[in-house]
Design a protein around this motif. Structure first.
Motif, PDB file in Angstrom:
ATOM      1  N   LYS A  55       0.816  -1.226  -0.022  1.00  0.00           N
ATOM      2  CA  LYS A  55       0.046  -0.108  -0.008  1.00  0.00           C
ATOM      3  C   LYS A  55       0.785   1.159  -0.067  1.00  0.00           C
ATOM      4  CE  LYS A  55      -3.773   2.236   2.380  1.00  0.00           C
ATOM      5  NZ  LYS A  55      -4.849   2.129   3.508  1.00  0.00           N
ATOM      6  N   LEU A  56       1.934   1.282   0.654  1.00  0.00           N
ATOM      7  CA  LEU A  56       2.837   2.370   0.855  1.00  0.00           C
ATOM      8  C   LEU A  56       3.559   2.482  -0.622  1.00  0.00           C
ATOM      9  CD1 LEU A  56       4.584   4.484   2.565  1.00  0.00           C
ATOM     10  CD2 LEU A  56       6.143   2.715   2.934  1.00  0.00           C
ATOM     11  N   ARG A  57       3.962   1.361  -1.014  1.00  0.00           N
ATOM     12  CA  ARG A  57       4.456   1.602  -2.647  1.00  0.00           C
ATOM     13  C   ARG A  57       3.590   2.329  -3.347  1.00  0.00           C
ATOM     14  NH1 ARG A  57       4.588  -1.824  -6.802  1.00  0.00           N
ATOM     15  NH2 ARG A  57       6.504  -1.865  -8.102  1.00  0.00           N
ATOM     16  N   GLU A  58       2.258   1.646  -3.405  1.00  0.00           N
ATOM     17  CA  GLU A  58       1.355   2.271  -4.324  1.00  0.00           C
ATOM     18  C   GLU A  58       1.006   3.631  -4.270  1.00  0.00           C
ATOM     19  OE1 GLU A  58      -0.261   0.589  -6.979  1.00  0.00           O
ATOM     20  OE2 GLU A  58       1.346  -1.059  -6.475  1.00  0.00           O
ATOM     21  N   ILE A  59       0.845   4.125  -2.825  1.00  0.00           N
ATOM     22  CA  ILE A  59       0.616   5.561  -2.727  1.00  0.00           C
ATOM     23  C   ILE A  59       1.893   6.508  -3.003  1.00  0.00           C
ATOM     24  CG2 ILE A  59       0.665   7.226  -0.736  1.00  0.00           C
ATOM     25  CD1 ILE A  59      -1.107   5.143   0.734  1.00  0.00           C
ATOM     26  N   CYS A  60       3.307   6.028  -2.565  1.00  0.00           N
ATOM     27  CA  CYS A  60       4.281   6.865  -2.888  1.00  0.00           C
ATOM     28  C   CYS A  60       4.465   6.893  -4.571  1.00  0.00           C
ATOM     29  CB  CYS A  60       5.538   6.084  -2.566  1.00  0.00           C
ATOM     30  SG  CYS A  60       5.960   6.222  -0.986  1.00  0.00           S
ATOM     31  N   ILE A  61       4.049   5.854  -5.331  1.00  0.00           N
ATOM     32  CA  ILE A  61       4.262   5.833  -6.680  1.00  0.00           C
ATOM     33  C   ILE A  61       3.128   6.592  -7.456  1.00  0.00           C
ATOM     34  CG2 ILE A  61       4.248   4.457  -8.971  1.00  0.00           C
ATOM     35  CD1 ILE A  61       6.071   2.230  -7.232  1.00  0.00           C
ATOM     36  N   ASN A  62       1.877   6.120  -7.101  1.00  0.00           N
ATOM     37  CA  ASN A  62       0.749   6.907  -7.900  1.00  0.00           C
ATOM     38  C   ASN A  62       0.208   8.077  -7.403  1.00  0.00           C
ATOM     39  OD1 ASN A  62       0.722   4.502  -9.396  1.00  0.00           O
ATOM     40  ND2 ASN A  62      -0.404   3.490  -7.996  1.00  0.00           N
ATOM     41  N   THR A  63       0.489   8.573  -5.966  1.00  0.00           N
ATOM     42  CA  THR A  63      -0.125   9.821  -5.607  1.00  0.00           C
ATOM     43  C   THR A  63       1.124  10.793  -5.087  1.00  0.00           C
ATOM     44  OG1 THR A  63      -1.795   8.208  -4.602  1.00  0.00           O
ATOM     45  CG2 THR A  63      -1.741  10.514  -3.674  1.00  0.00           C
ATOM     46  N   ILE A  64       2.110  10.192  -4.295  1.00  0.00           N
ATOM     47  CA  ILE A  64       2.907  11.213  -3.884  1.00  0.00           C
ATOM     48  C   ILE A  64       3.932  11.872  -4.863  1.00  0.00           C
ATOM     49  CG2 ILE A  64       4.630  11.751  -2.002  1.00  0.00           C
ATOM     50  CD1 ILE A  64       2.876  10.329  -0.037  1.00  0.00           C
ATOM     51  N   ALA A  65       4.522  10.784  -5.507  1.00  0.00           N
ATOM     52  CA  ALA A  65       5.356  11.199  -6.504  1.00  0.00           C
ATOM     53  C   ALA A  65       4.647  11.865  -7.437  1.00  0.00           C
ATOM     54  CB  ALA A  65       6.011   9.749  -7.248  1.00  0.00           C
ATOM     55  N   GLN A  66       3.489  11.889  -7.965  1.00  0.00           N
ATOM     56  CA  GLN A  66       2.804  12.544  -9.018  1.00  0.00           C
ATOM     57  C   GLN A  66       2.273  14.152  -8.542  1.00  0.00           C
ATOM     58  OE1 GLN A  66       2.869  11.149 -11.932  1.00  0.00           O
ATOM     59  NE2 GLN A  66       3.683   9.359 -10.813  1.00  0.00           N
ATOM     60  N   ASN A  67       1.902  14.054  -7.156  1.00  0.00           N
ATOM     61  CA  ASN A  67       1.379  15.241  -6.884  1.00  0.00           C
ATOM     62  C   ASN A  67       1.685  15.368  -5.320  1.00  0.00           C
ATOM     63  OD1 ASN A  67       0.162  17.890  -6.135  1.00  0.00           O
ATOM     64  ND2 ASN A  67      -2.051  16.782  -6.308  1.00  0.00           N
ATOM     65  N   PRO A  68       2.865  15.871  -4.951  1.00  0.00           N
ATOM     66  CA  PRO A  68       3.404  15.578  -3.502  1.00  0.00           C
ATOM     67  C   PRO A  68       2.792  16.712  -2.540  1.00  0.00           C
ATOM     68  CG  PRO A  68       5.013  16.768  -4.976  1.00  0.00           C
ATOM     69  CD  PRO A  68       4.071  16.431  -5.902  1.00  0.00           C
ATOM     70  N   HIS A  69       2.026  17.704  -2.979  1.00  0.00           N
ATOM     71  CA  HIS A  69       1.401  18.542  -2.221  1.00  0.00           C
ATOM     72  C   HIS A  69      -0.100  18.275  -1.982  1.00  0.00           C
ATOM     73  CE1 HIS A  69       4.600  21.217  -2.615  1.00  0.00           C
ATOM     74  NE2 HIS A  69       4.570  21.091  -4.119  1.00  0.00           N
ATOM     75  N   CYS A  70      -0.471  16.681  -2.488  1.00  0.00           N
ATOM     76  CA  CYS A  70      -1.824  16.421  -1.933  1.00  0.00           C
ATOM     77  C   CYS A  70      -1.980  15.945  -0.500  1.00  0.00           C
ATOM     78  CB  CYS A  70      -1.998  14.966  -3.057  1.00  0.00           C
ATOM     79  SG  CYS A  70      -0.868  13.652  -2.370  1.00  0.00           S
ATOM     80  N   GLY A  71      -0.935  15.703  -0.072  1.00  0.00           N
ATOM     81  CA  GLY A  71      -1.008  15.484   1.611  1.00  0.00           C
ATOM     82  C   GLY A  71      -1.428  16.546   2.278  1.00  0.00           C
ATOM     83  N   LYS A  72      -1.564  16.467   3.601  1.00  0.00           N
ATOM     84  CA  LYS A  72      -2.214  17.680   4.360  1.00  0.00           C
ATOM     85  C   LYS A  72      -1.015  18.247   4.880  1.00  0.00           C
ATOM     86  CE  LYS A  72      -4.186  18.136   8.971  1.00  0.00           C
ATOM     87  NZ  LYS A  72      -4.312  17.542  10.400  1.00  0.00           N
ATOM     88  N   LYS A  73      -0.782  19.513   4.638  1.00  0.00           N
ATOM     89  CA  LYS A  73       0.368  20.286   5.426  1.00  0.00           C
ATOM     90  C   LYS A  73       0.178  20.518   6.681  1.00  0.00           C
ATOM     91  CE  LYS A  73       1.862  23.907   2.418  1.00  0.00           C
ATOM     92  NZ  LYS A  73       2.189  25.285   2.421  1.00  0.00           N
TER      93      LYS A  73
END
Length: 85
Positions: free
Chosen positions: A26-44
């Motif tokens: 799950k961590l791998r998928e989130i890193c590749i598909n979400t965070i690497a594509q749009n790193p500002h998607c997380g909560k500041k």
């Protein structure tokens, strides 16, 4: 939008070692598909973690990371809870 490189700190690697295989995937998928594509998607984050972002891994566990815009690198600092484990 170009993809960001993902790097892990020593602390994050130790956290990942403690995760179940399912959570590692799950961590791998989130890193590749979400965070690497749009790193500002997380909560500041604020306070002591000002400048960091948080993304939910499980109900309790969070991925805590920073973004280096200049070099297009995301540094994963934690991959487990930051709520006083």
């Amino acid at each position: 939008m170009s993809s960001y490189e993902i790097r892990f700190t020593r602390t994050a690697v130790k956290d990942i070692d403690k995760l179940t295989p399912k959570l590692k995937n799950k961590l791998r998928e989130i890193c590749i598909n979400t965070i690497a594509q749009n790193p500002h998607c997380g909560k500041k984050l604020v306070g002591d973690l000002d400048g960091f972002y948080s993304f939910r891994l499980t109900f309790k566990d969070r991925i805590v990371y920073t973004v280096d815009e200049k070099n297009k690198v995301v540094f994963i600092h934690r991959a487990k809870t930051h709520y006083g484990d």
